[in-house]
Design a protein around this motif. Structure first.
Motif, mmCIF file in Angstrom:
data_model
loop_
_atom_site.group_PDB
_atom_site.id
_atom_site.type_symbol
_atom_site.label_atom_id
_atom_site.label_comp_id
_atom_site.label_asym_id
_atom_site.label_seq_id
_atom_site.Cartn_x
_atom_site.Cartn_y
_atom_site.Cartn_z
ATOM 1 N N PRO A 52 43.937 40.661 36.085
ATOM 2 C CA PRO A 52 44.712 39.416 35.985
ATOM 3 C C PRO A 52 45.001 38.895 37.392
ATOM 4 O O PRO A 52 45.228 39.683 38.313
ATOM 5 C CB PRO A 52 46.002 39.859 35.292
ATOM 6 C CG PRO A 52 45.698 41.179 34.681
ATOM 7 C CD PRO A 52 44.654 41.814 35.537
ATOM 8 N N ASP A 56 46.260 32.774 35.800
ATOM 9 C CA ASP A 56 45.892 33.144 34.436
ATOM 10 C C ASP A 56 47.073 32.872 33.498
ATOM 11 O O ASP A 56 48.236 33.046 33.870
ATOM 12 C CB ASP A 56 45.541 34.634 34.347
ATOM 13 C CG ASP A 56 44.212 34.969 35.005
ATOM 14 O OD1 ASP A 56 43.491 34.048 35.430
ATOM 15 O OD2 ASP A 56 43.891 36.178 35.088
ATOM 16 N N LEU A 58 48.994 33.779 29.860
ATOM 17 C CA LEU A 58 49.098 34.854 28.890
ATOM 18 C C LEU A 58 48.843 34.312 27.490
ATOM 19 O O LEU A 58 49.449 33.324 27.067
ATOM 20 C CB LEU A 58 50.483 35.509 28.951
ATOM 21 C CG LEU A 58 50.874 36.171 30.277
ATOM 22 C CD1 LEU A 58 52.091 37.067 30.077
ATOM 23 C CD2 LEU A 58 49.732 36.947 30.896
ATOM 24 N N PRO A 85 45.635 38.363 29.668
ATOM 25 C CA PRO A 85 45.511 37.212 30.559
ATOM 26 C C PRO A 85 44.231 36.434 30.254
ATOM 27 O O PRO A 85 43.201 37.022 29.914
ATOM 28 C CB PRO A 85 45.432 37.863 31.949
ATOM 29 C CG PRO A 85 44.861 39.216 31.698
ATOM 30 C CD PRO A 85 45.296 39.634 30.328
ATOM 31 N N ASN A 103 44.536 45.688 30.858
ATOM 32 C CA ASN A 103 44.821 44.261 30.767
ATOM 33 C C ASN A 103 45.586 43.862 29.508
ATOM 34 O O ASN A 103 45.939 42.693 29.364
ATOM 35 C CB ASN A 103 43.526 43.454 30.852
ATOM 36 C CG ASN A 103 43.008 43.338 32.278
ATOM 37 O OD1 ASN A 103 43.658 43.788 33.219
ATOM 38 N ND2 ASN A 103 41.831 42.764 32.439
ATOM 39 N N VAL A 196 50.446 34.063 35.105
ATOM 40 C CA VAL A 196 50.377 35.161 36.073
ATOM 41 C C VAL A 196 50.593 34.597 37.475
ATOM 42 O O VAL A 196 50.044 33.555 37.836
ATOM 43 C CB VAL A 196 49.023 35.880 35.975
ATOM 44 C CG1 VAL A 196 48.931 37.007 37.019
ATOM 45 C CG2 VAL A 196 48.818 36.442 34.568
#
Length: 222
Positions: A52, A56, A58, A85, A103, A196
């Motif tokens: 990530p 990015d 979520l 992500p 991840n 992110v």
């Protein structure tokens, strides 16, 4: 006349040599197969396995949500959301980064005064804190549940070997064999989305330090 015939010694020697050579070849083949079978396959970095990184978004890990961005309304105190992500990969495509256990993310929310060190509070937003779901012991996916013996209403508990993490205090280890906290992922709220805001703040379970640093450098250049 005896009913037994005497075997030619030369024939016996040839048979012995042939059997011995065949056995040696068989053992050699098995040894080679064992060596080849024991070689760890290369860890090929594909877009869905990338770390990530900043920017990015979520998205829900639940397949029924079809990769939709996590809604702020679903992130409530006392509840958690599992997410992946989604962002632009090194090859320029948009991808959900769901190809490796590290991840899958835990998205939790706490009253601001409950988030304590070693949580990096600057890497949280509106009480929302995000961690990798992959246990730092042997890599199982942790589950979120109360852990009364440590007076925790919302702990990350590994179902494999009993590791327990305190999500309100940097996902530090409070029980069991894990050697390190769950890695925290910096985030910020942008409009109605959780985005992110950097790389994992500590080394994930399934990467070496050199792999981690090399991948971060590649992603920073892209």
């Amino acid at each position: 006349m005896t009913k037994y015939t005497r075997q030619d010694p030369e024939i016996s020697r040839r048979k012995f040599i042939n059997v011995a050579m065949g056995t040696t070849a068989g053992v050699g083949t098995l040894s080679l197969l064992s060596i080849v079978g024991g070689v760890k396959p290369a860890n090929v970095l594909t877009p869905e396995k990338e770390l990530p990184r900043k920017g990015d978004v979520l998205v829900y890990a639940d397949p029924a949500k079809n990769g939709a961005p996590v809604a702020l309304a679903d992130i409530q105190v006392g509840q958690v959301v599992y997410a992946f992500p989604k962002g632009r990969s090194l090859n320029g495509s948009d991808v959900v980064k769901n190809g490796v256990p590290r991840n899958q993310l835990i998205v939790a929310k706490f009253p601001a005064d409950q988030l304590k060190a070693p949580t990096d509070v600057k890497a949280t937003d509106q009480g929302i804190v995000v961690y990798s779901r992959q246990c730092m012991h042997l890599g199982c996916a942790v589950e979120i549940k109360p852990y009364p013996s440590k007076n925790l209403q919302e702990a990350a508990v590994c179902p494999c070997h009993g590791g327990v993490y305190d999500l309100a205090e940097g996902a530090k280890v409070v029980d069991g064999p894990p050697p390190a906290p769950l890695p925290q992922l910096p985030i910020k709220v942008q409009g109605s989305q959780v985005v992110v805001d950097g790389f994992f703040l500590s080394l994930p379970k399934d990467l070496t330090e050199s792999e981690f640093e090399a991948q971060k450098k590649e992603l920073e250049k892209a």
